[in-house]
Scaffold this motif. Structure first.
Motif, PDB file in Angstrom:
ATOM      1  N   ASN A  81       0.797  -1.231   0.000  1.00 43.43           N
ATOM      2  CA  ASN A  81       0.000   0.000   0.000  1.00 43.43           C
ATOM      3  C   ASN A  81       0.832   1.284   0.000  1.00 43.43           C
ATOM      4  N   PRO A  82       1.766   1.437  -0.966  1.00 45.83           N
ATOM      5  CA  PRO A  82       2.516   2.697  -1.046  1.00 45.83           C
ATOM      6  C   PRO A  82       1.614   3.825  -1.532  1.00 45.83           C
ATOM      7  N   ASN A  83       1.865   5.036  -1.036  1.00 47.96           N
ATOM      8  CA  ASN A  83       1.141   6.182  -1.611  1.00 47.96           C
ATOM      9  C   ASN A  83       2.038   6.989  -2.548  1.00 47.96           C
ATOM     10  N   LEU A  84       3.277   6.486  -2.765  1.00 49.77           N
ATOM     11  CA  LEU A  84       4.209   7.124  -3.694  1.00 49.77           C
ATOM     12  C   LEU A  84       5.195   6.071  -4.187  1.00 49.77           C
ATOM     13  N   ILE A  85       5.466   6.079  -5.477  1.00 53.87           N
ATOM     14  CA  ILE A  85       6.497   5.203  -6.044  1.00 53.87           C
ATOM     15  C   ILE A  85       7.600   6.066  -6.639  1.00 53.87           C
ATOM     16  N   ILE A  86       8.855   5.683  -6.372  1.00 51.74           N
ATOM     17  CA  ILE A  86      10.019   6.344  -6.975  1.00 51.74           C
ATOM     18  C   ILE A  86      10.690   5.345  -7.913  1.00 51.74           C
ATOM     19  N   ARG A  91      12.636  -0.496 -15.458  1.00 50.96           N
ATOM     20  CA  ARG A  91      11.995  -0.674 -16.765  1.00 50.96           C
ATOM     21  C   ARG A  91      10.668   0.086 -16.835  1.00 50.96           C
ATOM     22  N   MET A  92      10.093   0.098 -18.044  1.00 48.17           N
ATOM     23  CA  MET A  92       8.842   0.816 -18.249  1.00 48.17           C
ATOM     24  C   MET A  92       7.722   0.160 -17.439  1.00 48.17           C
ATOM     25  N   LEU A  93       6.906   0.986 -16.804  1.00 48.67           N
ATOM     26  CA  LEU A  93       5.832   0.475 -15.956  1.00 48.67           C
ATOM     27  C   LEU A  93       4.493   0.520 -16.684  1.00 48.67           C
ATOM     28  N   PRO A  94       3.640  -0.500 -16.466  1.00 48.95           N
ATOM     29  CA  PRO A  94       2.269  -0.421 -16.986  1.00 48.95           C
ATOM     30  C   PRO A  94       1.459   0.584 -16.175  1.00 48.95           C
ATOM     31  N   LYS A  95       0.405   1.094 -16.776  1.00 50.13           N
ATOM     32  CA  LYS A  95      -0.402   2.122 -16.112  1.00 50.13           C
ATOM     33  C   LYS A  95      -0.963   1.645 -14.783  1.00 50.13           C
ATOM     34  N   LYS A  96      -1.347   0.377 -14.684  1.00 47.62           N
ATOM     35  CA  LYS A  96      -1.939  -0.131 -13.452  1.00 47.62           C
ATOM     36  C   LYS A  96      -0.956  -0.061 -12.285  1.00 47.62           C
ATOM     37  N   VAL A  97       0.347   0.034 -12.599  1.00 45.09           N
ATOM     38  CA  VAL A  97       1.360   0.161 -11.541  1.00 45.09           C
ATOM     39  C   VAL A  97       1.626   1.629 -11.233  1.00 45.09           C
ATOM     40  N   TRP A  98       1.970   2.441 -12.274  1.00 54.33           N
ATOM     41  CA  TRP A  98       2.338   3.832 -11.976  1.00 54.33           C
ATOM     42  C   TRP A  98       1.150   4.667 -11.517  1.00 54.33           C
ATOM     43  N   ASP A  99      -0.056   4.198 -11.842  1.00 55.91           N
ATOM     44  CA  ASP A  99      -1.257   4.919 -11.442  1.00 55.91           C
ATOM     45  C   ASP A  99      -1.791   4.456 -10.081  1.00 55.91           C
ATOM     46  N   PHE A 100      -1.130   3.459  -9.484  1.00 53.00           N
ATOM     47  CA  PHE A 100      -1.627   2.885  -8.227  1.00 53.00           C
ATOM     48  C   PHE A 100      -1.528   3.834  -7.025  1.00 53.00           C
ATOM     49  N   PRO A 101      -0.367   4.450  -6.767  1.00 48.64           N
ATOM     50  CA  PRO A 101      -0.250   5.237  -5.533  1.00 48.64           C
ATOM     51  C   PRO A 101      -1.018   6.560  -5.588  1.00 48.64           C
ATOM     52  N   GLU A 102      -1.565   6.937  -4.483  1.00 45.74           N
ATOM     53  CA  GLU A 102      -2.374   8.158  -4.375  1.00 45.74           C
ATOM     54  C   GLU A 102      -1.613   9.404  -4.790  1.00 45.74           C
ATOM     55  N   GLY A 104       1.089   9.470  -6.740  1.00 44.17           N
ATOM     56  CA  GLY A 104       1.716   9.344  -8.047  1.00 44.17           C
ATOM     57  C   GLY A 104       3.010   8.545  -8.029  1.00 44.17           C
ATOM     58  N   THR A 105       3.604   8.450  -9.202  1.00 44.75           N
ATOM     59  CA  THR A 105       4.884   7.768  -9.398  1.00 44.75           C
ATOM     60  C   THR A 105       5.812   8.730 -10.103  1.00 44.75           C
ATOM     61  N   PHE A 106       6.983   8.987  -9.495  1.00 46.02           N
ATOM     62  CA  PHE A 106       7.917   9.876 -10.183  1.00 46.02           C
ATOM     63  C   PHE A 106       9.223   9.168 -10.482  1.00 46.02           C
ATOM     64  N   ASN A 107       9.852   9.642 -11.553  1.00 42.87           N
ATOM     65  CA  ASN A 107      11.090   9.060 -12.071  1.00 42.87           C
ATOM     66  C   ASN A 107      12.213  10.083 -11.983  1.00 42.87           C
ATOM     67  N   LEU A 108      13.421   9.606 -11.719  1.00 43.43           N
ATOM     68  CA  LEU A 108      14.617  10.440 -11.826  1.00 43.43           C
ATOM     69  C   LEU A 108      15.295  10.105 -13.144  1.00 43.43           C
ATOM     70  N   ILE A 140       5.487  10.061 -13.941  1.00 42.73           N
ATOM     71  CA  ILE A 140       5.368   9.145 -15.071  1.00 42.73           C
ATOM     72  C   ILE A 140       3.957   9.193 -15.666  1.00 42.73           C
ATOM     73  N   ASP A 141       3.908   9.138 -17.021  1.00 46.70           N
ATOM     74  CA  ASP A 141       2.632   9.012 -17.721  1.00 46.70           C
ATOM     75  C   ASP A 141       2.731   7.881 -18.738  1.00 46.70           C
ATOM     76  N   GLU A 142       1.851   7.866 -19.731  1.00 45.60           N
ATOM     77  CA  GLU A 142       1.766   6.734 -20.660  1.00 45.60           C
ATOM     78  C   GLU A 142       2.987   6.576 -21.555  1.00 45.60           C
ATOM     79  N   LYS A 143       3.685   7.669 -21.848  1.00 45.89           N
ATOM     80  CA  LYS A 143       4.814   7.609 -22.768  1.00 45.89           C
ATOM     81  C   LYS A 143       6.139   7.615 -21.998  1.00 45.89           C
ATOM     82  N   ILE A 144       7.248   7.463 -22.730  1.00 42.71           N
ATOM     83  CA  ILE A 144       8.561   7.361 -22.089  1.00 42.71           C
ATOM     84  C   ILE A 144       9.151   8.748 -21.858  1.00 42.71           C
ATOM     85  N   ASP A 145       9.384   9.084 -20.594  1.00 43.44           N
ATOM     86  CA  ASP A 145      10.078  10.316 -20.189  1.00 43.44           C
ATOM     87  C   ASP A 145       9.370  11.593 -20.642  1.00 43.44           C
TER      88      ASP A 145
END
Length: 315
Positions: A81-86, A91-102, A104-108, A140-145
């Protein structure tokens, strides 16, 4: 301040520095997701990723899913139950993963986005002769970077540094940026910027056999930038014709000079214990080289036991 429950995703050493930083800053990391163990070395024994090794030292739960879309991994997300993913070098994430946390999911990413989206931003910044680069955090959104930018840090590129030294600088710069980004998210102070979409953007293409080969027809500085931009990995390569032998060699470091000459391009001579290769507008001086089946050597050491044939040439 928001209570952050962070799930960290990454694989190589670059990501470890960021993971260590956020733990040192006392953020709550509920687990780490990384690549599966892979065979390595002469014995081909399974070796854990750098992130897995670091995560276990921090007593974190480690997940190594082969399928990020699987029900099993989705169940793990719901349990942790993370509320944030870093995400750092994963690798590229599917939407069901990056959209899971309240939150959001951010990338460096190791460039100043929107420039150098893609797999090898550190290498291409040097190969293209850039004088500045940096690191960017973005959602992160649907496309790469392409997602909304959260923050950036900029750094100068030394005219002679290679990808290895720039990698290490950006790794530490990135750790500080991630810490700043987490603080902004926790304080609900994030103000994102939409990335530009135009035809002037440069891409950090995946490195392959074709774009890592030295083209001796290119200007000296272009060749020099390619060599340092690919060192220490994956390394620029060339064919070395020496008498009747054609050797595929790796060139780790070099210097160059711009001067007029009438020598054939690729012609090789020895000068001051370096291999001097003629280019269209001067010379490349090879300082470190690796012959097939041999270890990397300084050119001066190679020449102690190596015979350079007449009409030797780089192709």
């Amino acid at each position: 301040m928001k209570d952050l429950r962070i799930l960290f995703m990454g694989t190589p050493d670059f990501a470890v520095t960021i993971l260590d930083k956020i733990i040192a800053e006392n953020y709550n990391v509920v687990g780490a997701v990384t690549a599966v163990d892979k065979p390595a070395g002469r014995g081909q024994k399974l070796r854990a990723s750098a992130v897995k090794q670091a995560a276990l030292k921090h007593n974190l739960e480690v997940l190594q899913p082969t399928n990020l879309k699987s029900d099993e991994f989705q169940a793990d997300l719901e349990r942790l139950n993370p509320n944030l993913i870093i995400v750092v070098a994963f690798r590229m994430l599917p939407k069901k993963v990056w959209d899971f946390p309240e939150l959001g999911t951010f990338n460096l990413h190791a460039s100043l986005l929107p420039q150098y989206r893609g797999a090898a931003p550190i290498n291409w910044a040097i190969i293209n002769g850039e004088e500045k680069t940096g690191v960017t955090t973005f959602f992160i959104d649907e496309k790469i970077d392409t997602g909304a930018i959260i923050d950036k840090n900029e750094i100068d590129i030394n005219p002679k540094e290679n990808a290895g030294s720039l990698h290490d600088k950006l790794m530490h710069l990135g750790a500080d940026l991630v810490a700043n980004t987490l603080e902004s998210i926790a304080k609900d102070e994030v103000k994102t910027i939409t990335q530009d979409q135009n035809d002037d953007l440069k891409t950090a293409y995946k490195l392959n056999n074709e774009n890592t080969k030295i083209d001796w027809q290119q200007p000296s500085k272009t060749i020099f930038n390619l060599i340092r931009g690919l060192s220490p990995y994956p390394v620029a390569w060339t064919y070395f014709n020496n008498g009747e032998k054609q050797l595929r060699c790796k060139v780790y470091s070099a210097d160059y000079s711009i001067e007029k000459h009438e020598l054939p391009i690729g012609n090789i001579a020895v000068e001051e214990k370096k291999l001097k290769v003629a280019t269209s507008d001067g010379f490349i001086f090879i300082e470190e080289i690796q012959l097939p089946g041999k270890r990397k050597l300084a050119t001066k050491d190679l020449l102690n036991g190596f015979s350079l044939e007449e009409n030797a040439k780089m192709l």
